[in-house]
Scaffold this active site. Structure first.
Site, PDB file in Angstrom:
ATOM      1  N   TYR A  38      36.760 -61.677   9.493  1.00  0.00           N
ATOM      2  CA  TYR A  38      37.203 -62.971   8.942  1.00  0.00           C
ATOM      3  C   TYR A  38      38.737 -62.990   8.883  1.00  0.00           C
ATOM      4  O   TYR A  38      39.324 -62.774   7.824  1.00  0.00           O
ATOM      5  CB  TYR A  38      36.640 -63.177   7.533  1.00  0.00           C
ATOM      6  CG  TYR A  38      35.125 -63.076   7.439  1.00  0.00           C
ATOM      7  CD1 TYR A  38      34.308 -64.036   8.040  1.00  0.00           C
ATOM      8  CD2 TYR A  38      34.513 -62.042   6.750  1.00  0.00           C
ATOM      9  CE1 TYR A  38      32.926 -63.954   7.956  1.00  0.00           C
ATOM     10  CE2 TYR A  38      33.127 -61.958   6.657  1.00  0.00           C
ATOM     11  CZ  TYR A  38      32.343 -62.908   7.265  1.00  0.00           C
ATOM     12  OH  TYR A  38      30.982 -62.813   7.165  1.00  0.00           O
ATOM     13  N   TYR A  91      37.490 -64.583  16.262  1.00  0.00           N
ATOM     14  CA  TYR A  91      36.580 -65.360  15.433  1.00  0.00           C
ATOM     15  C   TYR A  91      36.026 -66.595  16.145  1.00  0.00           C
ATOM     16  O   TYR A  91      36.761 -67.344  16.783  1.00  0.00           O
ATOM     17  CB  TYR A  91      37.288 -65.808  14.144  1.00  0.00           C
ATOM     18  CG  TYR A  91      36.318 -66.425  13.168  1.00  0.00           C
ATOM     19  CD1 TYR A  91      35.489 -65.616  12.391  1.00  0.00           C
ATOM     20  CD2 TYR A  91      36.181 -67.806  13.068  1.00  0.00           C
ATOM     21  CE1 TYR A  91      34.561 -66.174  11.534  1.00  0.00           C
ATOM     22  CE2 TYR A  91      35.247 -68.376  12.208  1.00  0.00           C
ATOM     23  CZ  TYR A  91      34.444 -67.544  11.454  1.00  0.00           C
ATOM     24  OH  TYR A  91      33.519 -68.101  10.608  1.00  0.00           O
ATOM     25  N   ASP A 179      25.278 -68.541   3.950  1.00  0.00           N
ATOM     26  CA  ASP A 179      24.995 -68.998   5.310  1.00  0.00           C
ATOM     27  C   ASP A 179      23.528 -68.942   5.744  1.00  0.00           C
ATOM     28  O   ASP A 179      22.960 -69.923   6.161  1.00  0.00           O
ATOM     29  CB  ASP A 179      25.813 -68.185   6.322  1.00  0.00           C
ATOM     30  CG  ASP A 179      27.293 -68.171   5.984  1.00  0.00           C
ATOM     31  OD1 ASP A 179      27.660 -68.580   4.867  1.00  0.00           O
ATOM     32  OD2 ASP A 179      28.086 -67.748   6.827  1.00  0.00           O
ATOM     33  N   GLU A 410      31.327 -55.966   1.957  1.00  0.00           N
ATOM     34  CA  GLU A 410      31.097 -57.407   1.783  1.00  0.00           C
ATOM     35  C   GLU A 410      29.861 -57.643   0.908  1.00  0.00           C
ATOM     36  O   GLU A 410      29.861 -58.489   0.034  1.00  0.00           O
ATOM     37  CB  GLU A 410      30.899 -58.021   3.171  1.00  0.00           C
ATOM     38  CG  GLU A 410      30.785 -59.530   3.201  1.00  0.00           C
ATOM     39  CD  GLU A 410      30.637 -60.056   4.625  1.00  0.00           C
ATOM     40  OE1 GLU A 410      30.500 -59.237   5.561  1.00  0.00           O
ATOM     41  OE2 GLU A 410      30.643 -61.293   4.791  1.00  0.00           O
TER      42      GLU A 410
HETATM   43  C1  GLC Z   1      30.538 -65.554   5.026  1.00  0.00           C
HETATM   44  C2  GLC Z   1      29.967 -65.886   3.652  1.00  0.00           C
HETATM   45  C3  GLC Z   1      30.826 -66.926   2.979  1.00  0.00           C
HETATM   46  C4  GLC Z   1      32.264 -66.432   2.917  1.00  0.00           C
HETATM   47  C5  GLC Z   1      32.775 -65.998   4.292  1.00  0.00           C
HETATM   48  C6  GLC Z   1      34.119 -65.285   4.223  1.00  0.00           C
HETATM   49  O1  GLC Z   1      30.492 -66.639   5.880  1.00  0.00           O
HETATM   50  O2  GLC Z   1      28.639 -66.340   3.760  1.00  0.00           O
HETATM   51  O3  GLC Z   1      30.347 -67.222   1.700  1.00  0.00           O
HETATM   52  O4  GLC Z   1      33.091 -67.396   2.375  1.00  0.00           O
HETATM   53  O5  GLC Z   1      31.862 -65.113   4.881  1.00  0.00           O
HETATM   54  O6  GLC Z   1      34.044 -64.179   3.362  1.00  0.00           O
END
Ligand code: GLC
Length: 445
Positions: A38, A91, A179, A410
């Site tokens: 992310y 990403y 998600d 996470e």
């Molecule tokens: C995933 C999680 C979401 C979060 C993102 C970044 O998509 O489901 O809740 O904000 O990761 O951590």
């Protein structure tokens, strides 16, 4: 396996590591949730992260929120991702794929996604002010941010509540923050995809994280389908409510909206601002949440499928966040508390993200069963507020134990019996909101 009470959680070491992780993920003005997986700024992550920074670097805490709000749209929406750097290639979907220039009120810089996430920033702002009651620069910053947060709530009520019920809808599972929760399965299964019109895409998450801990490709096709539907409707048009096969009043997003409304009302009153509009939202939302989302058989708050016009009958973690928003009656809170205590006694870390007795429970796969740090943080606060101190303390200790045994991941395994064979948490590592949740649970128990 060691008992909770004897588990040696070295709090000082956890705090040091948590701070290191936030520094490590800091990118000139904002914090990424986790490298590679992310690499941008996420909406509700940044709220929790700002609270974490608040404990040792107030400037960064304020910069974090300022940076997030630089991506706010003219309609008030805070997008779920702010793409501060446009060259990042790890990403999907990136800013190009979202193509938000389709909406004239979307900023050109920074580029953003076209959907939103749970509105945590109202309560985060109140938390920061409580951490630093005497800092005048924070007070000034908070007054500057206040109307922007109110505008983001107005977005929800204007664009996501077409029948003026007081409950807002989401049209994409990513907006829920959870998600691939089984909550969405039935609604997503209804979507029939015409593969000749689905834009071609290649997901990248699966090559970075273990595919068995991520959503399936069938689910991903539907995520892309709904993104495309949003884009066709400039991401805020009335066509979304009219057309989207996925239209859900989620318990979590509505509970957080209510929690943040409450903070905004208190802050506004403190600064002698007019908060009548927020009070009206709040009154209606609280009432609707109680009457529409409580399910007597499940003894739990549930989500509602507005498209199919029926309750989504699953017990899961979003409903428990109602405690944090002060929504349940004493009796309802007692039920939720008893349920959590029962899970604890049955050998689960609490709170698993989904009903452990359902055939859809999967303790490894993302939002289908694992423990999530920021959820534990909110539920801990909620239980405490209802006087359920014993359960609250277990929720807190469970997370601290998982993090000290498995690292700042996470998300985490929820079945204690599996812990002996596991050496790490799930998903991404060195995760920012894990660090922030741990910081706050230790510094501000
Ligand atoms: C995933 C999680 C979401 C979060 C993102 C970044 O998509 O489901 O809740 O904000 O990761 O951590």
């Amino acid at each position: 396996m060691k008992e909770l009470a004897t588990m040696n959680v070295n709090q000082a070491a956890l705090l040091d590591r948590a701070k290191e992780i936030l520094h490590f993920n800091w990118k000139e003005g904002f914090t990424i949730p986790c490298g590679k997986l992310y690499p941008f700024q996420w909406n509700w992550d940044s709220g929790f992260v700002s609270m974490g920074w608040g404990h040792f670097n107030l400037d960064f805490a304020m910069a974090e929120l300022k940076s997030l709000f630089s991506g706010q749209w003219e309609n008030g929406m805070i997008p779920h991702i702010i793409f501060h750097s446009e060259n990042e290639t790890t990403y999907f979907p990136n800013h190009d794929f979202w193509g938000t220039h389709i909406n004239p009120g979307a900023p050109n810089k920074p580029k953003t996604s076209g959907i939103t996430q749970p509105p945590v920033h109202g309560f985060v702002l109140e938390e920061l002010l409580a951490q630093h009651p005497d800092k005048s620069e924070l007070e000034g910053f908070a007054k500057m941010l206040f109307p922007k947060i109110v505008a983001s709530h107005r977005f929800f009520y204007q664009y996501r509540d077409p029948d003026r019920e007081g409950l807002v809808f989401i049209y994409h599972p990513w907006e829920s923050g959870r998600d691939n929760s089984p909550l969405w399965d039935e609604s997503l299964d209804r979507i029939e995809i015409d593969y000749t019109t689905l834009p071609p895409y290649q997901r990248l998450d699966n090559s970075i994280a273990d595919p068995s801990e991520r959503p399936t490709s069938q689910q991903y096709d539907r995520y892309v389908y709904l993104l495309e539907l949003g884009r066709r409707n400039q991401y805020d048009g009335p066509g979304i409510a009219q057309e989207s096969p996925f239209l859900v009043q989620d318990s979590l997003i509505n509970a957080i909206l209510i929690k943040s409304n409450e903070s905004l009302i208190r802050l506004g009153e403190r600064w002698r601002l007019d908060v009548q509009e927020i009070r009206e939202w709040q009154q209606q939302s609280r009432k609707a949440f109680q009457s529409k989302l409580w399910n007597q058989e499940l003894q739990s708050f549930i989500a509602y499928d507005k498209r199919a016009d029926k309750a989504i009958l699953h017990k899961e973690i979003g409903g428990m966040v109602s405690l944090f928003a002060g929504i349940p009656t004493e009796e309802q809170a007692h039920r939720i508390n008893a349920y959590l205590m029962d899970l604890h006694q049955r050998g689960f870390y609490i709170c698993p993200s989904f009903d452990v007795d359902s055939s859809l429970f999967d303790s490894k796969r993302y939002w289908r069963g694992p423990i999530w740090p920021q959820m534990n943080w909110m539920i801990y606060q909620g239980l405490k507020a209802y006087g359920c101190h014993k359960t609250a303390e277990i929720v807190r200790q469970d997370l601290l134990e998982l993090v000290s045994r498995l690292g700042f991941s996470e998300y985490f395994e929820s079945q204690k019996q599996l812990l002996n064979d596991i050496t790490k948490g799930y998903g991404g590592g060195n995760f920012s909101w894990t660090a922030s949740s741990v910081l706050d649970l230790i510094q501000n128990p």
